[in-house]
Design an enzyme around this catalytic site. Structure first.
Site, PDB file in Angstrom:
ATOM      1  CB  CYS A 189       1.657  33.144 -13.599  1.00  0.00           C
ATOM      2  SG  CYS A 189       1.345  34.145 -15.059  1.00  0.00           S
ATOM      3  CD  GLU A 190       0.105  26.882 -16.424  1.00  0.00           C
ATOM      4  OE1 GLU A 190      -0.422  26.495 -17.475  1.00  0.00           O
ATOM      5  OE2 GLU A 190       1.288  27.262 -16.340  1.00  0.00           O
ATOM      6  CE1 TYR A 238       2.071   8.240  -5.565  1.00  0.00           C
ATOM      7  CE2 TYR A 238      -0.057   7.710  -4.602  1.00  0.00           C
ATOM      8  CZ  TYR A 238       1.162   7.308  -5.101  1.00  0.00           C
ATOM      9  OH  TYR A 238       1.484   5.969  -5.133  1.00  0.00           O
ATOM     10  N   PRO A 284       0.816  -1.215   0.000  1.00  0.00           N
ATOM     11  CG  PRO A 284       0.190  -0.843   2.221  1.00  0.00           C
ATOM     12  CD  PRO A 284       0.912  -1.827   1.336  1.00  0.00           C
ATOM     13  N   GLY A 285       0.367   2.260  -0.653  1.00  0.00           N
ATOM     14  CA  GLY A 285       0.961   3.588  -0.571  1.00  0.00           C
ATOM     15  C   GLY A 285      -0.127   4.547  -0.127  1.00  0.00           C
TER      16      GLY A 285
END
Length: 420
Positions: A336-337, A372, A266-267
């Protein structure tokens, strides 16, 4: 919380966390990780896929609870060693799993005698030349995959991962040419797969283990266990999943005449629900029909929504006790995206989240953010990486300091020899 309001994390007020550690900051609840570890106790070995969250405090917590570790890079081997894992043991404390060896990783596994789980036939040649007569395990691509996103699907012909199932005989022959014993098999079809698809893995593993023969003493169920991100998402029936693998194991033991160990890897399952990203709301503005809550965390801090269209529940930390009406909002970051939006579907389509009315200076918490998150963070827009905090028995501990301006520039050099 049902009202999408949150005042504390693991017993510590969010306002205190923000005051003491700043924002944005990742916060991990040690007890939550321990609870998930306990849930997987039926398996012989729990081997943490540290790529989900490789903070040393998380690795140390796992080690203290008897969890072994998987490394997918030279850097993760160094992290495992720094967290107190010692190479060797039966079962081995550290295993290296990848589809390639870079040169540093190959040197490290040879130096520390770390077992290798090979995902490509070429790895067998490269390892066999350095450690002839050794042992390896093979990661098999069973020809199918499943996950919460196409980008997290790790099986099937469009996946780079694992030795293609039709090439198993050739891989076994290649291992034999180096006198390598194939002592185990590993299979992982994707992150966030459901029980129906995970059950197919157990059946495929039994078939491939039988084909590989009695040298197999370990089978790994891989990871991919689903985590409930949305209200109403079902929890994984770990007992039912273990029973599938235990039945397959017993049939193999009867045929091989020796014990077969079951590992699970598992992660996300161990750390996702225990993690929270605390951010500050720095602007609220109306743009046409959209109300934006703009926070000081962007996809440089949490990339999953921009990368996968991943959903994360969110809550507002109120600065007072006044009643809050609910409203549909778009939550975005400071980058800025245009893609720096936390409330988006896969493909970049913006969606709304129903949250309490908030004020500038209050905090917004992104939940189920322990997997993550920081490990995929970047310095885009020259933003420093956030702090990480672990809460243990109601006390907050700094697990990683926030990057400084000096950290951002460390290692850079101006070239010499310009004409003046």
């Amino acid at each position: 919380m049902s009202e999408r309001l949150r005042r504390e994390i693991a017993g510590v007020p969010v306002a205190d966390l923000a005051r003491d550690f700043g924002t944005p900051t990742y916060v991990y609840d040690a007890a939550g990780i321990a609870d998930r570890i306990a849930e997987l106790a039926p398996f012989d070995v729990i081997r943490y896929a540290q790529k989900a969250n490789s903070n040393l405090a998380v690795l140390d917590l796992c080690r203290r609870h008897g969890v072994l570790v998987d490394a997918v890079s030279a850097g993760e081997i160094h992290r495992a060693l720094a967290a107190g894992y010692q190479p060797g043991g039966d079962p081995p404390a550290i295993v290296y799993t990848s589809d390639i060896f870079d040169r540093e990783a190959l040197d490290l596994v040879v130096q520390h005698q770390i077992p290798v789980n090979c995902g490509s036939p070429d790895m067998l040649d490269q390892y066999g030349e350095r450690v002839p007569g050794g042992e390896v395990t093979l990661r098999i691509n069973p020809g199918f995959g499943h996950g919460h996103s196409r980008k997290t699907n790790t099986g099937g012909e469009h996946s780079k991962h694992g030795i293609w199932h039709e090439a198993l005989d050739a891989a076994l022959e290649r291992a034999a040419s180096h006198r390598l014993t194939v002592s185990g098999l590993h299979m992982h079809i994707g992150s966030g797969a459901d029980l129906e698809h995970l059950a197919l893995v157990a059946g495929a593993m039994e078939k491939f283990a039988r084909h590989a023969g009695a040298s197999v003493r370990m089978i790994s169920a891989g990871g991919g266990l689903p985590v409930p991100y949305r209200s109403g998402d079902p929890r994984m029936d770990v007992s039912a999943y273990f029973e599938l693998w235990d039945a397959a194991r017993k049939r193999l033991e009867a045929e091989f005449g020796h014990p077969v160990r079951i590992e699970i890897e598992p992660g996300r399952f161990l750390v996702a629900e225990a993690g929270f990203l605390v951010s500050e709301i720095r602007a609220i503005k109306q743009t046409g029909t959209n109300c934006f809550y703009l926070v000081d965390a962007g996809f440089n801090v949490l990339a999953r929504p921009a990368m996968y269209g991943a959903y994360h529940p969110m809550s507002v930390v109120p600065g007072d006790d006044t009643a809050r009406a609910m409203k549909d909002v778009v939550v975005g970051g400071p980058l800025c995206e245009s893609g720096d939006i936390f409330t988006q579907e896969e493909g970049g389509f913006v969606r709304h989240e129903n949250l309490p009315e908030a004020r500038v200076g209050e905090y917004l918490v992104v939940e189920v953010a322990g997997a993550y998150g920081f490990v995929m963070a970047s310095n885009y827009n020259s933003k420093p990486q956030p702090a990480e905090v672990m809460i243990v028995k109601g006390k907050a501990h700094l697990a990683r300091a926030r990057q400084s301006a000096e950290d951002l520039l460390r290692g850079e050099r101006l070239p010499l020899g310009y004409d003046t």
